[in-house]
Scaffold this motif. Structure first.
Motif, PDB file in Angstrom:
ATOM      1  N   VAL A 100      56.334  14.703  30.350  1.00 37.43           N
ATOM      2  CA  VAL A 100      56.168  16.006  30.165  1.00 37.43           C
ATOM      3  C   VAL A 100      55.028  16.223  28.966  1.00 37.43           C
ATOM      4  O   VAL A 100      55.054  15.524  27.926  1.00 37.43           O
ATOM      5  N   ILE A 101      54.117  16.993  29.300  1.00 34.26           N
ATOM      6  CA  ILE A 101      53.281  17.462  28.373  1.00 34.26           C
ATOM      7  C   ILE A 101      53.293  18.963  28.117  1.00 34.26           C
ATOM      8  O   ILE A 101      53.327  19.793  29.106  1.00 34.26           O
ATOM      9  N   ALA A 102      53.715  19.328  26.971  1.00 37.43           N
ATOM     10  CA  ALA A 102      54.073  20.406  26.352  1.00 37.43           C
ATOM     11  C   ALA A 102      52.991  21.167  25.600  1.00 37.43           C
ATOM     12  O   ALA A 102      52.787  20.415  24.857  1.00 37.43           O
ATOM     13  N   THR A 103      52.718  22.419  25.685  1.00 39.32           N
ATOM     14  CA  THR A 103      51.819  23.008  24.909  1.00 39.32           C
ATOM     15  C   THR A 103      52.479  24.152  24.148  1.00 39.32           C
ATOM     16  O   THR A 103      53.335  24.730  24.440  1.00 39.32           O
ATOM     17  N   GLN A 104      52.151  24.116  22.804  1.00 40.09           N
ATOM     18  CA  GLN A 104      52.729  25.215  22.007  1.00 40.09           C
ATOM     19  C   GLN A 104      51.768  25.805  21.040  1.00 40.09           C
ATOM     20  O   GLN A 104      50.694  25.181  20.664  1.00 40.09           O
ATOM     21  N   ASN A 105      51.933  26.952  20.768  1.00 39.53           N
ATOM     22  CA  ASN A 105      51.162  27.935  19.859  1.00 39.53           C
ATOM     23  C   ASN A 105      51.632  27.664  18.705  1.00 39.53           C
ATOM     24  O   ASN A 105      52.749  27.283  18.267  1.00 39.53           O
ATOM     25  N   PRO A 106      50.737  28.009  17.665  1.00 40.94           N
ATOM     26  CA  PRO A 106      51.276  27.598  16.163  1.00 40.94           C
ATOM     27  C   PRO A 106      52.606  28.689  15.762  1.00 40.94           C
ATOM     28  O   PRO A 106      52.271  29.817  16.276  1.00 40.94           O
ATOM     29  N   ILE A 107      53.585  28.225  15.051  1.00 39.32           N
ATOM     30  CA  ILE A 107      54.649  29.029  14.871  1.00 39.32           C
ATOM     31  C   ILE A 107      54.219  30.375  14.191  1.00 39.32           C
ATOM     32  O   ILE A 107      55.031  31.351  14.438  1.00 39.32           O
ATOM     33  N   GLU A 108      53.249  30.440  13.267  1.00 41.14           N
ATOM     34  CA  GLU A 108      52.993  31.718  12.975  1.00 41.14           C
ATOM     35  C   GLU A 108      52.470  33.076  13.876  1.00 41.14           C
ATOM     36  O   GLU A 108      52.216  34.009  13.881  1.00 41.14           O
ATOM     37  N   MET A 109      52.269  32.440  15.373  1.00 41.76           N
ATOM     38  CA  MET A 109      51.866  33.374  16.244  1.00 41.76           C
ATOM     39  C   MET A 109      53.055  34.172  16.608  1.00 41.76           C
ATOM     40  O   MET A 109      54.166  33.710  16.765  1.00 41.76           O
ATOM     41  N   GLU A 110      52.664  35.523  17.261  1.00 39.80           N
ATOM     42  CA  GLU A 110      53.859  36.545  17.507  1.00 39.80           C
ATOM     43  C   GLU A 110      54.410  35.814  18.943  1.00 39.80           C
ATOM     44  O   GLU A 110      53.914  35.259  19.546  1.00 39.80           O
ATOM     45  N   GLY A 111      55.789  36.137  18.985  1.00 40.94           N
ATOM     46  CA  GLY A 111      56.517  35.780  19.970  1.00 40.94           C
ATOM     47  C   GLY A 111      57.030  34.331  20.374  1.00 40.94           C
ATOM     48  O   GLY A 111      57.152  33.765  21.413  1.00 40.94           O
ATOM     49  N   ASP A 130      53.907  24.895  29.678  1.00 40.92           N
ATOM     50  CA  ASP A 130      53.136  25.638  28.995  1.00 40.92           C
ATOM     51  C   ASP A 130      53.600  26.583  28.155  1.00 40.92           C
ATOM     52  O   ASP A 130      54.729  27.494  28.415  1.00 40.92           O
ATOM     53  N   GLU A 131      53.123  26.548  26.803  1.00 44.76           N
ATOM     54  CA  GLU A 131      53.859  27.480  25.732  1.00 44.76           C
ATOM     55  C   GLU A 131      55.143  27.302  25.614  1.00 44.76           C
ATOM     56  O   GLU A 131      55.980  28.407  25.542  1.00 44.76           O
ATOM     57  N   ILE A 132      55.706  26.261  25.327  1.00 44.48           N
ATOM     58  CA  ILE A 132      56.921  25.953  25.292  1.00 44.48           C
ATOM     59  C   ILE A 132      58.002  26.558  24.203  1.00 44.48           C
ATOM     60  O   ILE A 132      59.035  26.872  24.536  1.00 44.48           O
ATOM     61  N   ASN A 133      57.093  27.106  23.192  1.00 43.06           N
ATOM     62  CA  ASN A 133      57.880  27.561  22.142  1.00 43.06           C
ATOM     63  C   ASN A 133      58.034  28.879  22.210  1.00 43.06           C
ATOM     64  O   ASN A 133      58.515  29.680  21.600  1.00 43.06           O
TER      65      ASN A 133
END
Length: 299
Positions: free
Chosen positions: A129-140, A92-95
């Motif tokens: 593996v199912i990884a979720t990530q938020n768009p790079i522009e998001m904080e953190g 979850d939120e791998i990035n």
């Protein structure tokens, strides 16, 4: 899975395709659109072991793979398995984790094994593996390294549901556990047998040549500074076999390959600075590259 994820048939089909193709899935989108629910629903539907790893900046690689702990009673070190030991692993939120922690997944995703303190431990079958990530522009967030992205067979986006689907979601799931409607429709042994059966789907030499032509086109495209790797071609082949099998065929046709090209290749390429300034999206570049390659003639 469609009982809890309204109006996303294409995304659900891709998740099943990646599972049967022995790959891993990257889901990129804004929070709250059903990324985590999709992963949990897939695990429940196959009655598999599902584990969730919440990637945070302070997560350590040993939290993912496991660690050797000294047992005072036996005076020996014992291996305590990490979250990667499951049939379906939800990253979850791998990035949001550091690149060092993200790299803990590399061996597991490529070889279905984990090496700790000189000992190799095999992972479960099937393993996904199912990884979720938020768009790079998001904080953190940290950008995923190229080596990490290349190990994901496909990347999809969930997108916002249409109005009808969102109304249905409010009606069905506002009162409690949204995953309560998901019941196993198969088991791990059956899924493993299906994976082996998919390997027998016939791929003609012209299809292999077509796949290589698509991959090679990304390496010489003027809008790209990094094209697709040989692993990308292998993933495209495996996914095409699954699409053929799900369509009731025991052979792959060119349309199977071209239909998967964007989902399988777009996350692996890097546009040039000029292409980024012109706002040329990777998906559009892949579509143009595939359209320029003639389909093999059927015989």
């Amino acid at each position: 899975m469609a009982r809890v994820i309204e109006g996303k048939q294409a995304q659900l089909r891709m998740a099943v395709t990646v599972l049967l193709a022995e790959g891993h899935l990257l889901i990129e989108d804004v929070p709250g659109v059903g990324k985590t629910v999709l992963a949990k629903a897939l695990g429940r539907s196959i009655a598999g072991d599902v584990r969730r790893i919440q990637f945070t900046p302070d997560l350590l690689p040993s939290d993912v793979t496991g660690v050797s702990v000294f047992n005072q009673s036996t005076r020996e070190f014992e291996f305590k398995k990490g979250g990667i030991f499951a049939n379906v692993v939800l990253g979850d939120e791998i990035n949001r984790a550091s690149p060092k922690t993200q790299s803990a997944l590399l061996e597991a995703m490529a070889e279905s094994q984990v090496s700790v303190d000189g000992t190799t431990y095999p992972l479960a079958e099937p393993f996904m593996v199912i990884a979720t990530q938020n768009p790079i522009e998001m904080e953190g967030t940290y950008p995923l390294p190229e080596a990490q992205r290349d190990r994901f067979m496909a990347r999809i986006t969930m997108g916002y549901p249409d109005r009808r689907a969102e109304v249905a979601m409010l009606a069905h799931h506002a009162g409690g556990d949204e995953l309560a409607a998901v019941h196993p429709v198969t088991d791990v042994a059956t899924v493993t047998a299906a994976i082996r059966a998919v390997r027998a789907v016939y791929v003609a030499p012209v299809i292999n040549d077509y796949i290589v032509s698509i991959v090679d086109a990304t390496r010489h495209h003027p809008d790209l500074r990094l094209g697709a790797s040989p692993r990308a071609g292998l993933h495209l082949l495996r996914a095409s076999r699954v699409v053929a099998a799900l369509s009731g065929r025991d052979y792959v046709i060119p349309e199977d390959v071209s239909a998967l090209a964007v989902d399988v290749l777009a996350h692996r390429i890097l546009p040039t600075v000029e292409a980024q300034v012109a706002r040329r999206q990777p998906a559009a570049i892949i579509r143009a590259a595939v359209a320029a390659i003639p389909l093999p003639e059927r015989r």
